[in-house]
Design an enzyme around this catalytic site. Structure first.
Site, short mmCIF file in Angstrom:
data_model
loop_
_atom_site.label_atom_id
_atom_site.label_comp_id
_atom_site.label_asym_id
_atom_site.label_seq_id
_atom_site.Cartn_x
_atom_site.Cartn_y
_atom_site.Cartn_z
N PHE A 66 1.72 -0.45 3.08
CA PHE A 66 1.40 0.66 2.18
C PHE A 66 2.39 0.65 1.04
CE2 PHE A 66 1.58 4.90 0.43
CZ PHE A 66 0.24 5.21 0.30
N ASP A 153 9.98 -3.17 -0.53
CA ASP A 153 9.61 -1.77 -0.68
C ASP A 153 10.41 -0.98 0.35
OD1 ASP A 153 8.45 0.73 -0.45
OD2 ASP A 153 6.41 0.02 -0.80
N LYS A 182 11.16 8.89 -2.57
CA LYS A 182 11.24 9.86 -1.47
C LYS A 182 12.64 10.41 -1.27
CE LYS A 182 7.20 7.98 1.00
NZ LYS A 182 6.22 8.94 0.47
#
Length: 331
Positions: A66, A153, A182
């Site tokens: 993702f 990532d 985040k």
């Protein structure tokens, strides 16, 4: 709140310097989200390819990954549900199984135009999938051999969650590109794309930009996060608290029919069940527990790095009872 990028922004420069020091990378581009940070990484990879005369550069991405919900990042994402309805997807990506070095080597031998590998050190949305020990070092070696960019990532794994400031630091390597978001802003929107080595000088003025990326407010939040993280070495707490939580849950769920295993690294935990369990999210919320279910059958836990021993005990007891009851009622 906002200052034009035509002016120097002290908080932006200071945060960039701290991230470079903490990661060992060289340069930082600030964005507003993880998807934007990954878009910057994708642009770096394509620019790297074009500078080598590759007209159709290809980025290797992973199944069950993702990377975001923009058109390029959802194309890179290895989840058909995320992509459905948004075709045509973006060209320039090839997918291989996660954790499989041989698949990457096969791609190297058979695909033309590969310029980069984009991979999560631990797959979060994919169900807390932790690769074999030699996987990331093997990718580093392949990238060095073929002049690819190694792009990590770390939007879920970064900022101390796995027991190191960044997950790649569990290994003796440094990526060419790393993306963050985040936890970097602790709730304030911010993203960052860090570059090192041959990737650090790819962007020239005008190649990329962001109106609000690196604004004073977001960077002040990022600075506070990095200062607290480093002053308290919270990644060490993530390692010890994660071990305690995983051990407690494993003990409580041992022998429960339908429970498969726990996968964990620091405070990144996945409880694999043998059946779909999305309804557990609502049941847990009624008990005051915030959990998630990914990959249909994995209970994902990403507790705060400051979780207390008392809270670990509460989570262990109540979640194990909830899972046991769910599995017994479904049998």
């Amino acid at each position: 709140v906002h200052t034009s990028n035509l002016y120097g922004i002290a908080h932006q420069q200071e945060l960039g310097e701290k991230l470079v020091e903490l990661s060992g990378m060289e340069k930082v581009f600030f964005a507003n989200s993880g998807a934007e940070a990954n878009e910057a990484a994708i642009k770096l990879a394509r620019l790297h390819g074009h500078k080598q005369g590759i007209d159709n550069p290809v980025i290797l991405v992973m199944e069950e990954s993702f990377h975001g919900r923009t058109l390029a990042t959802l194309t890179a994402t290895g989840n058909r549900k995320v992509q459905a309805g948004f075709e045509p997807l973006v060209q320039g990506f090839a997918r291989v199984p996660y954790g499989d070095l041989d698949a990457l080597k096969t791609a190297a031998d058979n695909l033309k135009g590969i310029v980069a590998v984009l991979v999560e050190p631990v797959q979060g949305e994919g169900g807390i999938n932790i690769p074999p020990d030699g996987y990331l070092p093997g990718i580093r070696e392949l990238c060095d051999r073929h002049n690819w960019l190694m792009m990590l990532d770390e939007i879920q794994t970064g900022m101390g969650r796995t027991g190191k400031p960044f997950a790649f630091q569990h290994h003796e390597l440094t990526p060419d590109v790393m993306t963050l978001a985040k936890a970097l802003g602790n709730g304030v929107p911010i993203g960052a794309c860090l570059a090192n080595g041959k990737a650090a000088d790819l962007f020239a003025p005008g190649n990329h930009g962001s109106t609000f990326g690196g604004n004073p407010l977001a960077c002040a939040a990022g600075l506070a996060v990095v200062e607290q993280l480093t002053a308290n070495r919270l990644w060490e707490q993530a390692a010890s608290k994660g071990e305690a939580l995983a051990s407690g849950l494993a003990q409580k769920l041992d022998g429960v029919e339908g429970f498969v295993e726990i996968r964990s690294l620091g405070l990144m935990l996945g409880l694999q069940l043998d059946r779909p369990c999305a309804e557990l999210v609502g049941l847990a919320l009624e008990k005051g527990l915030l959990i998630n279910v990914t990959a249909d059958s994995v209970v994902r836990l990403l507790p705060p790095l400051i979780i207390s021993d008392e809270q670990i005990g509460q989570l262990t007891d109540e979640l194990s009872c909830l899972i046991t009851g769910f599995l017994e009622s479904a049998s």
